[in-house]
Design a protein around this motif. Structure first.
Motif, PDB file in Angstrom:
ATOM      1  N   ALA A  43       0.843  -1.199   0.000  1.00 34.04           N
ATOM      2  CA  ALA A  43       0.000   0.000   0.000  1.00 34.04           C
ATOM      3  C   ALA A  43       0.880   1.251   0.000  1.00 34.04           C
ATOM      4  CB  ALA A  43      -0.939  -0.011   1.200  1.00 34.04           C
ATOM      5  N   CYS A  44       1.947   1.239   0.759  1.00 36.97           N
ATOM      6  CA  CYS A  44       2.882   2.372   0.761  1.00 36.97           C
ATOM      7  C   CYS A  44       3.492   2.574  -0.625  1.00 36.97           C
ATOM      8  CB  CYS A  44       3.979   2.161   1.804  1.00 36.97           C
ATOM      9  SG  CYS A  44       3.391   2.214   3.515  1.00 36.97           S
ATOM     10  N   MET A  45       3.815   1.484  -1.313  1.00 32.85           N
ATOM     11  CA  MET A  45       4.342   1.593  -2.676  1.00 32.85           C
ATOM     12  C   MET A  45       3.338   2.286  -3.589  1.00 32.85           C
ATOM     13  SD  MET A  45       7.439   0.273  -3.223  1.00 32.85           S
ATOM     14  CE  MET A  45       7.431  -0.194  -4.956  1.00 32.85           C
ATOM     15  N   LYS A  46       2.078   1.878  -3.487  1.00 30.99           N
ATOM     16  CA  LYS A  46       1.040   2.480  -4.333  1.00 30.99           C
ATOM     17  C   LYS A  46       0.883   3.974  -4.039  1.00 30.99           C
ATOM     18  CE  LYS A  46      -0.644  -0.965  -6.740  1.00 30.99           C
ATOM     19  NZ  LYS A  46      -0.715  -0.965  -8.185  1.00 30.99           N
ATOM     20  N   MET A  47       1.178   4.351  -2.807  1.00 28.80           N
ATOM     21  CA  MET A  47       1.080   5.755  -2.404  1.00 28.80           C
ATOM     22  C   MET A  47       2.383   6.519  -2.664  1.00 28.80           C
ATOM     23  SD  MET A  47      -1.060   5.023   1.099  1.00 28.80           S
ATOM     24  CE  MET A  47      -0.932   6.681   1.711  1.00 28.80           C
ATOM     25  N   LYS A  48       3.353   5.834  -3.257  1.00 29.16           N
ATOM     26  CA  LYS A  48       4.666   6.396  -3.578  1.00 29.16           C
ATOM     27  C   LYS A  48       5.441   6.819  -2.333  1.00 29.16           C
ATOM     28  CE  LYS A  48       3.247   7.510  -8.100  1.00 29.16           C
ATOM     29  NZ  LYS A  48       3.137   8.044  -9.263  1.00 29.16           N
ATOM     30  N   GLU A  49       5.178   6.129  -1.242  1.00 29.59           N
ATOM     31  CA  GLU A  49       5.922   6.329   0.007  1.00 29.59           C
ATOM     32  C   GLU A  49       6.957   5.208   0.100  1.00 29.59           C
ATOM     33  OE1 GLU A  49       3.337   6.791   3.402  1.00 29.59           O
ATOM     34  OE2 GLU A  49       2.087   8.233   2.332  1.00 29.59           O
ATOM     35  N   TYR A  50       7.994   5.338  -0.711  1.00 31.10           N
ATOM     36  CA  TYR A  50       8.926   4.239  -0.918  1.00 31.10           C
ATOM     37  C   TYR A  50       9.781   3.931   0.312  1.00 31.10           C
ATOM     38  CZ  TYR A  50       7.401   5.248  -5.629  1.00 31.10           C
ATOM     39  OH  TYR A  50       6.626   5.495  -6.742  1.00 31.10           O
ATOM     40  N   ASP A  51      10.227   4.957   1.013  1.00 30.02           N
ATOM     41  CA  ASP A  51      11.032   4.696   2.213  1.00 30.02           C
ATOM     42  C   ASP A  51      10.205   3.970   3.275  1.00 30.02           C
ATOM     43  OD1 ASP A  51      13.431   5.790   1.264  1.00 30.02           O
ATOM     44  OD2 ASP A  51      12.830   7.817   1.840  1.00 30.02           O
ATOM     45  N   ARG A  52       8.978   4.358   3.397  1.00 28.67           N
ATOM     46  CA  ARG A  52       8.089   3.685   4.346  1.00 28.67           C
ATOM     47  C   ARG A  52       7.867   2.223   3.928  1.00 28.67           C
ATOM     48  NH1 ARG A  52       2.012   5.920   5.645  1.00 28.67           N
ATOM     49  NH2 ARG A  52       1.520   4.493   7.332  1.00 28.67           N
ATOM     50  N   ALA A  53       7.669   2.010   2.628  1.00 29.20           N
ATOM     51  CA  ALA A  53       7.498   0.650   2.110  1.00 29.20           C
ATOM     52  C   ALA A  53       8.730  -0.187   2.420  1.00 29.20           C
ATOM     53  CB  ALA A  53       7.235   0.687   0.609  1.00 29.20           C
ATOM     54  N   ILE A  54       9.911   0.387   2.212  1.00 29.74           N
ATOM     55  CA  ILE A  54      11.160  -0.330   2.477  1.00 29.74           C
ATOM     56  C   ILE A  54      11.221  -0.770   3.933  1.00 29.74           C
ATOM     57  CG2 ILE A  54      13.671   0.004   2.696  1.00 29.74           C
ATOM     58  CD1 ILE A  54      13.416   1.680   0.031  1.00 29.74           C
ATOM     59  N   THR A  55      10.810   0.103   4.834  1.00 31.00           N
ATOM     60  CA  THR A  55      10.822  -0.237   6.258  1.00 31.00           C
ATOM     61  C   THR A  55       9.945  -1.458   6.527  1.00 31.00           C
ATOM     62  OG1 THR A  55      11.258   2.048   6.878  1.00 31.00           O
ATOM     63  CG2 THR A  55      10.303   0.629   8.572  1.00 31.00           C
ATOM     64  N   TYR A  56       8.759  -1.495   5.945  1.00 29.17           N
ATOM     65  CA  TYR A  56       7.860  -2.637   6.163  1.00 29.17           C
ATOM     66  C   TYR A  56       8.380  -3.898   5.482  1.00 29.17           C
ATOM     67  CZ  TYR A  56       4.391   0.033   8.650  1.00 29.17           C
ATOM     68  OH  TYR A  56       3.750   0.776   9.603  1.00 29.17           O
ATOM     69  N   PHE A  57       8.916  -3.774   4.263  1.00 27.15           N
ATOM     70  CA  PHE A  57       9.461  -4.946   3.581  1.00 27.15           C
ATOM     71  C   PHE A  57      10.648  -5.524   4.351  1.00 27.15           C
ATOM     72  CE2 PHE A  57       7.905  -3.005  -0.663  1.00 27.15           C
ATOM     73  CZ  PHE A  57       6.658  -3.572  -0.513  1.00 27.15           C
ATOM     74  N   GLU A  58      11.502  -4.650   4.872  1.00 25.05           N
ATOM     75  CA  GLU A  58      12.638  -5.131   5.677  1.00 25.05           C
ATOM     76  C   GLU A  58      12.153  -5.807   6.963  1.00 25.05           C
ATOM     77  OE1 GLU A  58      14.985  -1.568   6.063  1.00 25.05           O
ATOM     78  OE2 GLU A  58      16.191  -2.065   4.282  1.00 25.05           O
ATOM     79  N   GLY A  59      11.108  -5.246   7.576  1.00 23.28           N
ATOM     80  CA  GLY A  59      10.546  -5.870   8.772  1.00 23.28           C
ATOM     81  C   GLY A  59      10.007  -7.254   8.477  1.00 23.28           C
ATOM     82  N   SER A  60       9.306  -7.384   7.384  1.00 18.86           N
ATOM     83  CA  SER A  60       8.771  -8.686   6.984  1.00 18.86           C
ATOM     84  C   SER A  60       9.892  -9.679   6.732  1.00 18.86           C
ATOM     85  CB  SER A  60       7.921  -8.534   5.720  1.00 18.86           C
ATOM     86  OG  SER A  60       7.542  -9.796   5.237  1.00 18.86           O
ATOM     87  N   MET A  61      10.889  -9.243   5.977  1.00 20.43           N
ATOM     88  CA  MET A  61      11.984 -10.150   5.650  1.00 20.43           C
ATOM     89  C   MET A  61      12.718 -10.582   6.917  1.00 20.43           C
ATOM     90  SD  MET A  61      14.606  -9.934   2.441  1.00 20.43           S
ATOM     91  CE  MET A  61      15.466  -8.513   2.984  1.00 20.43           C
ATOM     92  N   GLY A  62      12.861  -9.690   7.860  1.00 18.71           N
ATOM     93  CA  GLY A  62      13.496 -10.056   9.121  1.00 18.71           C
ATOM     94  C   GLY A  62      12.732 -11.148   9.848  1.00 18.71           C
TER      95      GLY A  62
END
Length: 172
Positions: A43-62
């Motif tokens: 959802a953050c990606m769709k909103m073009k909030e890329y840094d926020r998206a990265i934070t969530y993707f990194e959290g998931s991957m962790g």
């Protein structure tokens, strides 16, 4: 999911609500929590909030790395793909290439050479390499490998196969 394309802010609200419920039910170290982090990131990606998206993707991957620390973890491969997409959207093509390379490697370890997720990762890596300004010949070879994998696993009529063929025609 119904809101993701046209109203990502509403989708984000629902995904965040789902994440908070899953955290309360399962705690931080649970696969459904990792999945929810990815949903919020999308959802953050769709909103073009890329840094926020990265934070969530990194959290998931962790989370997925801690749940399954071995080299054959398709959730980690997908996480690298999500991160590659976010860095690509930010025009940080070097970081995107690095994540897509890791996605290819882990998907191959997880599923073998002939799997649609390997094709997707190779496709994304090829386009990121072109954007980065790397070897166009090497990138085109990856794209051809991806196209052949899609043909072999999903068929020539598959939507991703046809889209890739069209994009490859434009590269010539």
């Amino acid at each position: 999911n119904a809101y993701l394309s046209k109203k990502p802010g509403i989708a984000l609200w629902y995904y965040a609500k789902g994440l908070s419920i899953r955290l309360a039910d399962h705690g931080q170290e649970h696969a459904s929590v990792g999945t929810s982090y990815n949903h919020v990131g999308m959802a953050c990606m769709k909103m073009k909030e890329y840094d926020r998206a990265i934070t969530y993707f990194e959290g998931s991957m962790g989370i997925f790395k801690r749940l399954n620390p071995g080299p054959k973890n398709p959730h980690v491969a997908a996480g690298h793909g999500f991160l590659g997409s976010a860095y690509s959207a930010k025009k940080e093509h070097g970081a995107a290439v690095g994540h897509y390379e890791k996605a290819v490697k882990v998907f191959i370890q997880s599923f073998g050479e002939k799997h649609p997720n390997v094709a997707r990762a190779k496709r994304d890596l090829g386009f990121a390499m072109i954007e980065k300004g790397g070897s166009k010949q090497e990138a085109k070879a990856l794209l051809l490998e991806a196209k052949n994998l899609f043909d072999a696993t999903m068929g020539a009529g598959y939507v991703e196969t046809k889209e890739l063929v069209e994009k490859m025609k434009k590269l010539r």
